[in-house]
Design a protein around this motif. Structure first.
Motif, PDB file in Angstrom:
ATOM      1  N   ALA A 465       0.832  -1.209   0.000  1.00 38.97           N
ATOM      2  CA  ALA A 465       0.000   0.000   0.000  1.00 38.97           C
ATOM      3  C   ALA A 465       0.863   1.254   0.000  1.00 38.97           C
ATOM      4  CB  ALA A 465      -0.930  -0.015   1.214  1.00 38.97           C
ATOM      5  N   ILE A 466       1.932   1.239   0.793  1.00 29.80           N
ATOM      6  CA  ILE A 466       2.833   2.391   0.846  1.00 29.80           C
ATOM      7  C   ILE A 466       3.466   2.635  -0.519  1.00 29.80           C
ATOM      8  CG2 ILE A 466       5.035   3.219   1.782  1.00 29.80           C
ATOM      9  CD1 ILE A 466       4.261   1.796   4.421  1.00 29.80           C
ATOM     10  N   MET A 467       3.972   1.588  -1.143  1.00 26.87           N
ATOM     11  CA  MET A 467       4.681   1.749  -2.409  1.00 26.87           C
ATOM     12  C   MET A 467       3.743   2.167  -3.541  1.00 26.87           C
ATOM     13  SD  MET A 467       7.708   1.498  -1.519  1.00 26.87           S
ATOM     14  CE  MET A 467       8.316   1.808  -3.188  1.00 26.87           C
ATOM     15  N   LEU A 468       2.494   1.742  -3.499  1.00 27.50           N
ATOM     16  CA  LEU A 468       1.535   2.191  -4.508  1.00 27.50           C
ATOM     17  C   LEU A 468       1.309   3.697  -4.397  1.00 27.50           C
ATOM     18  CD1 LEU A 468      -1.122  -0.686  -4.473  1.00 27.50           C
ATOM     19  CD2 LEU A 468       0.464  -0.111  -6.322  1.00 27.50           C
ATOM     20  N   LEU A 469       1.207   4.182  -3.170  1.00 28.60           N
ATOM     21  CA  LEU A 469       1.043   5.624  -2.981  1.00 28.60           C
ATOM     22  C   LEU A 469       2.311   6.379  -3.357  1.00 28.60           C
ATOM     23  CD1 LEU A 469      -1.021   5.793   0.335  1.00 28.60           C
ATOM     24  CD2 LEU A 469      -1.726   6.628  -1.916  1.00 28.60           C
ATOM     25  N   VAL A 470       3.465   5.792  -3.068  1.00 27.56           N
ATOM     26  CA  VAL A 470       4.727   6.409  -3.471  1.00 27.56           C
ATOM     27  C   VAL A 470       4.792   6.521  -4.990  1.00 27.56           C
ATOM     28  CG1 VAL A 470       7.231   6.097  -3.565  1.00 27.56           C
ATOM     29  CG2 VAL A 470       6.010   5.693  -1.425  1.00 27.56           C
ATOM     30  N   ALA A 471       4.451   5.439  -5.686  1.00 22.88           N
ATOM     31  CA  ALA A 471       4.482   5.449  -7.156  1.00 22.88           C
ATOM     32  C   ALA A 471       3.535   6.502  -7.714  1.00 22.88           C
ATOM     33  CB  ALA A 471       4.125   4.066  -7.685  1.00 22.88           C
ATOM     34  N   LEU A 472       2.331   6.586  -7.131  1.00 24.19           N
ATOM     35  CA  LEU A 472       1.359   7.572  -7.605  1.00 24.19           C
ATOM     36  C   LEU A 472       1.890   8.985  -7.423  1.00 24.19           C
ATOM     37  CD1 LEU A 472      -1.403   8.329  -8.699  1.00 24.19           C
ATOM     38  CD2 LEU A 472      -2.332   8.054  -6.381  1.00 24.19           C
ATOM     39  N   ASN A 473       2.472   9.262  -6.270  1.00 20.94           N
ATOM     40  CA  ASN A 473       3.005  10.607  -6.027  1.00 20.94           C
ATOM     41  C   ASN A 473       4.210  10.908  -6.905  1.00 20.94           C
ATOM     42  OD1 ASN A 473       1.693  12.228  -3.655  1.00 20.94           O
ATOM     43  ND2 ASN A 473       1.679  10.096  -2.966  1.00 20.94           N
ATOM     44  N   CYS A 474       5.044   9.919  -7.178  1.00 18.93           N
ATOM     45  CA  CYS A 474       6.190  10.133  -8.062  1.00 18.93           C
ATOM     46  C   CYS A 474       5.727  10.476  -9.478  1.00 18.93           C
ATOM     47  CB  CYS A 474       7.079   8.900  -8.088  1.00 18.93           C
ATOM     48  SG  CYS A 474       8.087   8.694  -6.596  1.00 18.93           S
ATOM     49  N   ILE A 475       4.657   9.827  -9.917  1.00 22.04           N
ATOM     50  CA  ILE A 475       4.103  10.138 -11.237  1.00 22.04           C
ATOM     51  C   ILE A 475       3.616  11.579 -11.276  1.00 22.04           C
ATOM     52  CG2 ILE A 475       2.195   9.627 -12.816  1.00 22.04           C
ATOM     53  CD1 ILE A 475       2.437   6.695 -11.939  1.00 22.04           C
ATOM     54  N   LEU A 476       2.952  12.002 -10.211  1.00 25.77           N
ATOM     55  CA  LEU A 476       2.441  13.375 -10.166  1.00 25.77           C
ATOM     56  C   LEU A 476       3.583  14.387 -10.136  1.00 25.77           C
ATOM     57  CD1 LEU A 476      -0.540  13.032  -7.643  1.00 25.77           C
ATOM     58  CD2 LEU A 476      -0.621  13.049 -10.133  1.00 25.77           C
ATOM     59  N   PHE A 477       4.618  14.109  -9.340  1.00 28.51           N
ATOM     60  CA  PHE A 477       5.730  15.046  -9.255  1.00 28.51           C
ATOM     61  C   PHE A 477       6.545  15.094 -10.527  1.00 28.51           C
ATOM     62  CE2 PHE A 477       5.137  14.862  -4.603  1.00 28.51           C
ATOM     63  CZ  PHE A 477       5.254  16.213  -4.305  1.00 28.51           C
ATOM     64  N   ALA A 478       6.442  14.051 -11.357  1.00 28.57           N
ATOM     65  CA  ALA A 478       7.183  14.041 -12.614  1.00 28.57           C
ATOM     66  C   ALA A 478       6.560  14.978 -13.649  1.00 28.57           C
ATOM     67  CB  ALA A 478       7.241  12.627 -13.178  1.00 28.57           C
ATOM     68  N   MET A 479       5.294  15.329 -13.429  1.00 29.54           N
ATOM     69  CA  MET A 479       4.605  16.212 -14.367  1.00 29.54           C
ATOM     70  C   MET A 479       4.898  17.680 -14.034  1.00 29.54           C
ATOM     71  SD  MET A 479       0.882  14.350 -14.566  1.00 29.54           S
ATOM     72  CE  MET A 479       0.733  12.596 -14.889  1.00 29.54           C
ATOM     73  N   PRO A 480       4.821  18.564 -15.044  1.00 30.41           N
ATOM     74  CA  PRO A 480       5.034  20.001 -14.763  1.00 30.41           C
ATOM     75  C   PRO A 480       3.897  20.564 -13.920  1.00 30.41           C
ATOM     76  CG  PRO A 480       4.304  19.663 -17.018  1.00 30.41           C
ATOM     77  CD  PRO A 480       4.549  18.301 -16.472  1.00 30.41           C
ATOM     78  N   MET A 481       4.250  21.239 -12.844  1.00 30.65           N
ATOM     79  CA  MET A 481       3.259  21.812 -11.953  1.00 30.65           C
ATOM     80  C   MET A 481       3.080  23.309 -12.240  1.00 30.65           C
ATOM     81  SD  MET A 481       3.651  20.161  -8.160  1.00 30.65           S
ATOM     82  CE  MET A 481       3.157  18.458  -7.836  1.00 30.65           C
ATOM     83  N   ALA A 482       1.856  23.768 -12.046  1.00 32.35           N
ATOM     84  CA  ALA A 482       1.562  25.185 -12.202  1.00 32.35           C
ATOM     85  C   ALA A 482       1.884  25.915 -10.906  1.00 32.35           C
ATOM     86  CB  ALA A 482       0.090  25.390 -12.566  1.00 32.35           C
ATOM     87  N   MET A 483       2.255  27.177 -11.030  1.00 41.82           N
ATOM     88  CA  MET A 483       2.523  27.979  -9.839  1.00 41.82           C
ATOM     89  C   MET A 483       1.218  28.233  -9.088  1.00 41.82           C
ATOM     90  SD  MET A 483       5.723  28.418  -9.714  1.00 41.82           S
ATOM     91  CE  MET A 483       7.185  28.285 -10.763  1.00 41.82           C
TER      92      MET A 483
END
Length: 485
Positions: A465-483
């Motif tokens: 469960a921890i690693m699934l959430l880690v993977a999901l967050n890593c995918i999100l952080f890999a995308m360009p974020m808006a200010m």
């Protein structure tokens, strides 16, 4: 037992400074942790009548100015000092402070100090309702979820006036609770920032505890009841019974009132409190998982893909012109993702270890705290490092001084303090550390639970469960974020 307020203490020059050399060691501690109160400078500071008032008063005055600026200052959030301080500095720095020092912000928070002032002047000092005590975690989570929904639907971050209105609403609630109830009922049982703080403080690097052997013979209970030196604990804590830093604000009232110098303040390994939790509480786990969902939402809403999801919902699902409806349809499933994952893991673990889903959920929820804290700080670093110049520019604007935004109109300007690649490196490093903390916490909690016949299998399910959430967050952080602003 005579008690006084913070303000009466401030005016009393007779308060002695305790001698750190007279502190009594706890015979129960074979290897006692280092005590920061053994340092004379720290000891004098926390025993001083100026702690925490020396910070409370200027922070309250600065808060009043920021509210004024939110209403009277520029309507452009990029140029508004109140917006910059609130959303870039304070909201981003808060999780970092909670990791390093625990809930010390709550000791100097302008809302908490306002509560104290109102209570002194017109406080009825009724006991906190039993309903609040029983359901505090769920109430704070519910308020947090509502405020988060309202923030996104109304675009508060980009609207200084709306930010000012929200602060005034919270101030009004604080005044009402301070006038009606004793101590800091609002902070302990209702405030959403208090809920966030209690959650992260469990993984923090500082703890206040009492030497229980010394306390066992104490008849005064001065740390809870108060003395002429300081009032009783504003957060309803009894240091002798404390096994968590979740509610301690390091206001040091107990340090001032303890007749035996039995209080210690010690540094500790991050997340170490979680390892030794023998009976995880379901409401605490629910709050932790809920905050994980909110942090996940905050990351997702800053990505271009979120706008694509909103467009699909608008065109094919809601078919309404109401953006609040579109957002609500996506909001609830997003914040529920961590809860669903942890619940599924708890059910699967129950089939292996024979424990109930509630028992496993409670344990697994605690392991979300270090992961959520690390992801939150990684998100905060994007704002602090990626929008840090906005703080400086908005300050120059408030002082009437020229700056680049005044000529460029704040459009397409680089607000970052460091290059984007450096921010990514910091973020992934933080996520890696948070992952290690969560996995180690899961391992220690599983193998420290004597009621679990298969701790290895329980850990493995929790780790998935921890690693699934880690993977999901890593995918999100890999995308360009808006200010944010």
């Amino acid at each position: 037992m005579t008690t006084t307020s913070h303000h009466e203490v401030l005016l009393d020059p007779r308060i002695p400074v305790r001698d750190p050399n007279h502190r009594q060691p706890d015979p129960d501690d074979e290897f006692p942790p280092p005590d920061l109160l053994a340092n004379r400078g720290v000891n004098r500071l926390l025993n001083s009548r100026w702690w925490p008032a020396a910070l409370q008063i200027p922070i309250l005055l600065f808060f009043v100015y920021l509210v004024y600026d939110l209403f009277a200052g520029p309507r452009d959030a990029d140029m508004n000092l109140g917006s910059a301080v609130m959303w870039i500095l304070w909201w981003s720095a808060l999780p970092i402070v909670l990791l390093l020092f625990g809930r010390v912000w709550c000791a100097v928070c302008p809302f908490g100090y306002l509560n104290d002032l109102v209570q002194k002047m017109v406080g009825r000092r009724h006991r906190a309702p039993a309903f609040l005590k029983r359901n505090a975690m769920w109430i704070m989570l519910g308020v947090f979820l509502v405020v988060t929904w309202f923030e996104h639907v109304t675009g508060i971050v980009e609207a200084p006036r709306a930010s000012g209105i929200m602060l005034l609403l919270f101030a009004a609630a604080t005044v009402a609770f301070g006038a009606l109830y004793e101590r800091r009922t609002w902070c302990r049982y209702v405030c959403p920032v208090g809920g966030l703080s209690s959650n992260y403080a469990r993984a923090g690097m500082l703890e206040l505890r009492a030497h229980r052997s010394t306390c066992s013979s104490c008849q005064t209970k001065a740390c809870f009841r108060g003395t002429a030196q300081a009032p009783g604990c504003p957060m309803f804590e009894f240091p002798r019974a404390m096994d968590t830093s979740a509610e301690c604000t390091l206001c040091a009232d107990c340090v001032k009132t303890c007749p035996s110098n039995a209080i210690r303040i010690s540094p500790r390994m991050p997340t170490s409190e979680l390892w030794t939790t023998l009976k995880p509480r379901f409401p605490v786990a629910g709050l932790a998982v809920g905050i994980m969902g909110i942090v996940l939402l905050e990351n997702a809403t800053m990505l271009p893909i979120w706008d694509d999801v909103m467009n699909v919902l608008h065109a094919d699902v809601t078919t309404t012109a109401n953006t609040a409806v579109d957002f609500s349809v996506a909001y609830l499933p997003t914040v529920a993702i961590p809860a669903v994952l942890v619940l599924l893991a708890a059910l699967l673990a129950g089939a292996i270890n024979g424990r109930t889903a509630k028992q496993n959920f409670s344990q697994f929820g605690y392991t979300m705290i270090p992961l959520c804290l690390g992801v939150h700080i990684a998100h905060a670093c994007f704002h602090l490092l990626g929008e840090g110049k906005a703080l400086w520019f908005s300050l120059l604007h408030a002082l009437g001084m020229a700056h680049p935004m005044s000529t460029a109109g704040g459009m397409d300007m680089n607000m970052g303090l460091v290059p984007p690649d450096a921010i990514k490196t910091v973020q992934y490093t933080l996520i890696a550390l948070a992952t290690a903390g969560a996995l180690y916490t899961a391992y220690r909690m599983a193998h420290g639970n004597r009621a679990d016949p298969r701790p290895g299998a329980t850990f493995a399910v929790n780790a998935v469960a921890i690693m699934l959430l880690v993977a999901l967050n890593c995918i999100l952080f890999a995308m360009p974020m808006a200010m944010e602003m």
